[in-house]
Motif scaffolding. Sequence first.
Motif, PDB file in Angstrom:
ATOM      1  N   GLU A 170       0.816  -1.214   0.000  1.00  0.00           N
ATOM      2  CA  GLU A 170       0.000   0.000   0.000  1.00  0.00           C
ATOM      3  C   GLU A 170       0.853   1.269   0.000  1.00  0.00           C
ATOM      4  OE1 GLU A 170      -3.261   0.898  -0.327  1.00  0.00           O
ATOM      5  OE2 GLU A 170      -3.394  -1.182  -0.996  1.00  0.00           O
TER       6      GLU A 170
ATOM      7  N   HIS B  81      -5.089   3.828  -8.155  1.00  0.00           N
ATOM      8  CA  HIS B  81      -4.435   4.842  -7.326  1.00  0.00           C
ATOM      9  C   HIS B  81      -4.055   6.089  -8.120  1.00  0.00           C
ATOM     10  CE1 HIS B  81      -4.435   2.513  -3.653  1.00  0.00           C
ATOM     11  NE2 HIS B  81      -3.965   1.457  -4.320  1.00  0.00           N
TER      12      HIS B  81
ATOM     13  N   SER C 226       1.076   3.194  -3.166  1.00  0.00           N
ATOM     14  CA  SER C 226      -0.079   3.954  -3.656  1.00  0.00           C
ATOM     15  C   SER C 226       0.135   5.451  -3.584  1.00  0.00           C
ATOM     16  CB  SER C 226      -1.330   3.572  -2.861  1.00  0.00           C
ATOM     17  OG  SER C 226      -1.198   3.956  -1.499  1.00  0.00           O
ATOM     18  N   ARG C 227       1.170   5.901  -2.852  1.00  0.00           N
ATOM     19  CA  ARG C 227       1.442   7.342  -2.738  1.00  0.00           C
ATOM     20  C   ARG C 227       2.565   7.797  -3.672  1.00  0.00           C
ATOM     21  NH1 ARG C 227       0.669   5.575   2.573  1.00  0.00           N
ATOM     22  NH2 ARG C 227       2.900   5.543   3.051  1.00  0.00           N
TER      23      ARG C 227
END
Length: 380
Positions: free
Chosen positions: A30, A66, A33-34
Amino acid sequence: MHFRILRQHHYCVSSSVFNKFKGKDGKFEEILSRDAKGLLSLLEASQVRIHSEDILEEGLVFATHHLNFLAPTLEGPFKEQVNRALEQAHPGLSRIEACKYISFYGNDSSHNKEILELAILDLNYAQNLYRKELHDLSWWWNNIDLKSKLPYARDRVVEIYFWGLGVSFEPQNSLARLALAKFTLIIIVLDDTYDNYATIEEAETFTEVLQRWDINEIDRLPNYMKIFYKFIWNTYEELACEASKEGRSFVMPYIRETVKELSRAYNQELKWFMEMEMPTLEAYNSNAIITGTVFLCFAATLLGIKSASEQVFEWLKSRPKIANVCSMIGRLLDDKGSHEHEDRGWELLTAVTMYMKQHGATKQETLNKFSEMVEDLWKD
């Protein structure tokens, strides 16, 4: 990025390299995702995936989800680059993508000036070459003047040349682009003659004359067909001379036989339609592999590819699965599109029509089924 570049240059690298981006639960981390730049790179890498590469299928979904979330928060040229990538399901034409990327890269403060200058010089060189080719092709087409002699035939020379650029954009493949364009123009006029103009008797005679491939047979044809027959004959002889100069005369007999085969297939379709005969879907599909025109387009392109040896044409003669599938996909999409945009008062003879009649399906059910069939063919 390394994976994508190697795949784009036909190196069979393993997609297992992406396992390092997964956590213990088998899903993409995760924290990724940034990372907008990393997500863009993953999205682009997923576009060169092959069938059964589940990790890249997952990567495509992950990156798309995303990036759609992050896109509104991005700024400047990078935002434009992300939006363009999200709009495209597959990579675009190489030269158009290069042109777009030059503007993105040039606005990036970290760009390398020498690389940018080289990219601009390369693009300008290619554009000048393409302009000259299109000028020569347009002059050739206008000089033949089929537009006034055969007004029923479509005039699509610029579109056809541009389409050829998608097949082979490399500067050294000029002959491949021009040969493909000229034979595609033959295909279009052939299709329009059988589909929209010739009577069944005229079409039968034209098919017979073309099978003989003898210019002395031309007097058997009506005047408008004499014009078309001369166009086919002269174009073939002209490209035969080019092939001879390149030491590639072995290509031309295959092209000649493929043109003959295409005329027979178009003539069969005309007979089915004019005689109100509904062939089986299997018979139609067998004929459609030919009217999909892939074999003639492949041969015309390979005429100008010096690395395509005589063995390549022997392979093409064997009707390889990939060529059959490409032809069927093209024809199914063409038939599907014809029915989705149909505005004629008479029923078209297409695979859609036959599927509806043989299976008692509605038009929408059939169109949905054809979408599934195209997807299955891609996977196959």
